[in-house]
Design a protein around this motif. Structure first.
Motif, mmCIF file in Angstrom:
data_model
loop_
_atom_site.group_PDB
_atom_site.id
_atom_site.type_symbol
_atom_site.label_atom_id
_atom_site.label_comp_id
_atom_site.label_asym_id
_atom_site.label_seq_id
_atom_site.Cartn_x
_atom_site.Cartn_y
_atom_site.Cartn_z
ATOM 1 N N GLN A 233 21.848 22.477 -30.026
ATOM 2 C CA GLN A 233 20.647 23.009 -30.673
ATOM 3 C C GLN A 233 19.469 23.049 -29.710
ATOM 4 O O GLN A 233 18.742 24.048 -29.648
ATOM 5 C CB GLN A 233 20.304 22.167 -31.907
ATOM 6 C CG GLN A 233 21.334 22.255 -33.000
ATOM 7 C CD GLN A 233 21.147 21.197 -34.067
ATOM 8 O OE1 GLN A 233 20.512 20.160 -33.850
ATOM 9 N NE2 GLN A 233 21.711 21.452 -35.235
ATOM 10 N N ASP A 234 19.283 21.986 -28.949
ATOM 11 C CA ASP A 234 18.207 21.925 -27.965
ATOM 12 C C ASP A 234 18.395 23.003 -26.895
ATOM 13 O O ASP A 234 17.443 23.653 -26.473
ATOM 14 C CB ASP A 234 18.170 20.534 -27.330
ATOM 15 C CG ASP A 234 17.049 20.367 -26.326
ATOM 16 O OD1 ASP A 234 15.907 20.765 -26.632
ATOM 17 O OD2 ASP A 234 17.311 19.836 -25.228
ATOM 18 N N THR A 235 19.634 23.220 -26.482
ATOM 19 C CA THR A 235 19.941 24.236 -25.473
ATOM 20 C C THR A 235 19.651 25.634 -26.010
ATOM 21 O O THR A 235 19.087 26.480 -25.299
ATOM 22 C CB THR A 235 21.406 24.128 -25.015
ATOM 23 O OG1 THR A 235 21.613 22.815 -24.466
ATOM 24 C CG2 THR A 235 21.746 25.182 -23.973
ATOM 25 N N LEU A 236 20.015 25.892 -27.260
ATOM 26 C CA LEU A 236 19.702 27.194 -27.860
ATOM 27 C C LEU A 236 18.197 27.420 -27.865
ATOM 28 O O LEU A 236 17.717 28.493 -27.480
ATOM 29 C CB LEU A 236 20.275 27.299 -29.267
ATOM 30 C CG LEU A 236 19.913 28.575 -30.025
ATOM 31 C CD1 LEU A 236 20.370 29.827 -29.274
ATOM 32 C CD2 LEU A 236 20.506 28.548 -31.427
ATOM 33 N N LEU A 237 17.423 26.416 -28.269
ATOM 34 C CA LEU A 237 15.967 26.547 -28.268
ATOM 35 C C LEU A 237 15.453 26.791 -26.850
ATOM 36 O O LEU A 237 14.580 27.631 -26.629
ATOM 37 C CB LEU A 237 15.321 25.306 -28.868
ATOM 38 C CG LEU A 237 13.799 25.301 -28.933
ATOM 39 C CD1 LEU A 237 13.267 26.498 -29.729
ATOM 40 C CD2 LEU A 237 13.310 23.995 -29.545
ATOM 41 N N HIS A 238 16.003 26.088 -25.872
ATOM 42 C CA HIS A 238 15.636 26.266 -24.461
ATOM 43 C C HIS A 238 15.842 27.726 -24.036
ATOM 44 O O HIS A 238 14.964 28.342 -23.419
ATOM 45 C CB HIS A 238 16.493 25.319 -23.617
ATOM 46 C CG HIS A 238 16.273 25.427 -22.152
ATOM 47 N ND1 HIS A 238 15.521 24.526 -21.440
ATOM 48 C CD2 HIS A 238 16.734 26.325 -21.235
ATOM 49 C CE1 HIS A 238 15.519 24.861 -20.160
ATOM 50 N NE2 HIS A 238 16.251 25.955 -20.007
ATOM 51 N N GLU A 239 16.984 28.295 -24.384
ATOM 52 C CA GLU A 239 17.284 29.682 -24.004
ATOM 53 C C GLU A 239 16.401 30.670 -24.761
ATOM 54 O O GLU A 239 16.003 31.707 -24.208
ATOM 55 C CB GLU A 239 18.769 29.984 -24.206
ATOM 56 C CG GLU A 239 19.711 29.118 -23.379
ATOM 57 C CD GLU A 239 19.410 29.080 -21.890
ATOM 58 O OE1 GLU A 239 18.870 30.063 -21.344
ATOM 59 O OE2 GLU A 239 19.734 28.056 -21.247
ATOM 60 N N VAL B 200 9.919 17.987 -32.606
ATOM 61 C CA VAL B 200 9.049 18.292 -33.749
ATOM 62 C C VAL B 200 9.849 18.926 -34.877
ATOM 63 O O VAL B 200 9.727 18.530 -36.043
ATOM 64 C CB VAL B 200 7.885 19.223 -33.324
ATOM 65 C CG1 VAL B 200 7.126 19.741 -34.539
ATOM 66 C CG2 VAL B 200 6.936 18.500 -32.382
ATOM 67 N N PHE B 201 10.682 19.904 -34.549
ATOM 68 C CA PHE B 201 11.488 20.579 -35.581
ATOM 69 C C PHE B 201 12.452 19.605 -36.250
ATOM 70 O O PHE B 201 12.595 19.597 -37.467
ATOM 71 C CB PHE B 201 12.280 21.747 -34.989
ATOM 72 C CG PHE B 201 11.441 22.877 -34.476
ATOM 73 C CD1 PHE B 201 10.138 23.094 -34.907
ATOM 74 C CD2 PHE B 201 11.950 23.748 -33.526
ATOM 75 C CE1 PHE B 201 9.371 24.134 -34.429
ATOM 76 C CE2 PHE B 201 11.196 24.807 -33.051
ATOM 77 C CZ PHE B 201 9.900 25.002 -33.501
ATOM 78 N N ARG B 202 13.127 18.774 -35.454
ATOM 79 C CA ARG B 202 14.110 17.824 -35.984
ATOM 80 C C ARG B 202 13.443 16.775 -36.865
ATOM 81 O O ARG B 202 13.949 16.436 -37.935
ATOM 82 C CB ARG B 202 14.842 17.147 -34.824
ATOM 83 C CG ARG B 202 15.936 16.183 -35.269
ATOM 84 C CD ARG B 202 16.423 15.300 -34.136
ATOM 85 N NE ARG B 202 15.277 14.562 -33.606
ATOM 86 C CZ ARG B 202 15.053 14.351 -32.313
ATOM 87 N NH1 ARG B 202 15.883 14.801 -31.405
ATOM 88 N NH2 ARG B 202 13.995 13.688 -31.902
ATOM 89 N N ASP B 203 12.289 16.281 -36.447
ATOM 90 C CA ASP B 203 11.640 15.190 -37.155
ATOM 91 C C ASP B 203 10.817 15.635 -38.362
ATOM 92 O O ASP B 203 10.339 14.787 -39.123
ATOM 93 C CB ASP B 203 10.733 14.403 -36.198
ATOM 94 C CG ASP B 203 11.520 13.721 -35.081
ATOM 95 O OD1 ASP B 203 12.752 13.575 -35.221
ATOM 96 O OD2 ASP B 203 10.899 13.359 -34.069
ATOM 97 N N ASN B 204 10.641 16.927 -38.536
ATOM 98 C CA ASN B 204 9.784 17.447 -39.617
ATOM 99 C C ASN B 204 10.433 18.589 -40.372
ATOM 100 O O ASN B 204 9.745 19.510 -40.819
ATOM 101 C CB ASN B 204 8.443 17.900 -39.026
ATOM 102 C CG ASN B 204 7.695 16.762 -38.386
ATOM 103 O OD1 ASN B 204 7.101 15.943 -39.065
ATOM 104 N ND2 ASN B 204 7.752 16.677 -37.062
ATOM 105 N N GLN B 205 11.748 18.542 -40.551
ATOM 106 C CA GLN B 205 12.477 19.647 -41.169
ATOM 107 C C GLN B 205 11.944 20.012 -42.551
ATOM 108 O O GLN B 205 11.747 21.189 -42.849
ATOM 109 C CB GLN B 205 13.963 19.306 -41.265
ATOM 110 C CG GLN B 205 14.638 19.227 -39.922
ATOM 111 C CD GLN B 205 16.081 18.801 -40.049
ATOM 112 O OE1 GLN B 205 16.760 19.196 -40.977
ATOM 113 N NE2 GLN B 205 16.540 17.988 -39.120
ATOM 114 N N GLU B 206 11.722 19.023 -43.393
ATOM 115 C CA GLU B 206 11.273 19.296 -44.765
ATOM 116 C C GLU B 206 9.918 20.000 -44.777
ATOM 117 O O GLU B 206 9.738 21.011 -45.448
ATOM 118 C CB GLU B 206 11.184 17.992 -45.563
ATOM 119 C CG GLU B 206 12.499 17.290 -45.748
ATOM 120 C CD GLU B 206 13.312 17.874 -46.892
ATOM 121 O OE1 GLU B 206 12.707 18.383 -47.840
ATOM 122 O OE2 GLU B 206 14.544 17.802 -46.810
#
Length: 97
Positions: free
Chosen positions: A45-51, A79-85
Motif C-alpha cells: 500500500q505504501d509503495t502504491l502511494l509512493h508511485e 496519516v491515511f492508515r491512522d485516520n481511516q474513519e
C-alpha cells in the motif's frame, strides 16, 4: 489490475511479480504503475502511494527528489492508515436521502 485517475489521466495499476531490483515503478508516458505483489500488505500500500506521488509530481514538474517522494509517501500513508474513519467520512460523507 485496476485503473486510477491521476490528474484526470487513467493509470493502469498492476501487480507485477517480474519486477526485479525494485518494489514499484511508475511510467507517466505509458500511464502505468507496477507494484511487486510479494510485498507485505502495508508495504504494498505504501509503495502504491509512493508511485502515485511520482505520477503527480512528474506531471506537475515538481522536481522532487526520491528522498522527498519517499518521505511524503511515508507521512501520508501513516496519516491515511491512522485516520481511516475520519478521512472516509470527510472525503466520502454518507448522505441521507
Amino acid at each position: 489490475m485496476f485503473t486510477l485517475s491521476i490528474l484526470g489521466k487513467p493509470f493502469t495499476v498492476t501487480l507485477d511479480p517480474s519486477l526485479e531490483g525494485c518494489i514499484g515503478e511508475c511510467d507517466t508516458f505509458h500511464q502505468t504503475i507496477k507494484v511487486n505483489p510479494s510485498l507485505p500488505e502495508a508495504t504494498l500500500q505504501d509503495t502504491l502511494l509512493h508511485e502515485v506521488i511520482h505520477a503527480v509530481e512528474e506531471q506537475l514538474h515538481l522536481r522532487m527528489t526520491e528522498k522527498q517522494v519517499f518521505a511524503l509517501a511515508a507521512g501520508l500513508f501513516a496519516v491515511f492508515r491512522d485516520n481511516q474513519e475520519v478521512l472516509r467520512d470527510f472525503f466520502f460523507p454518507i448522505t441521507k436521502e
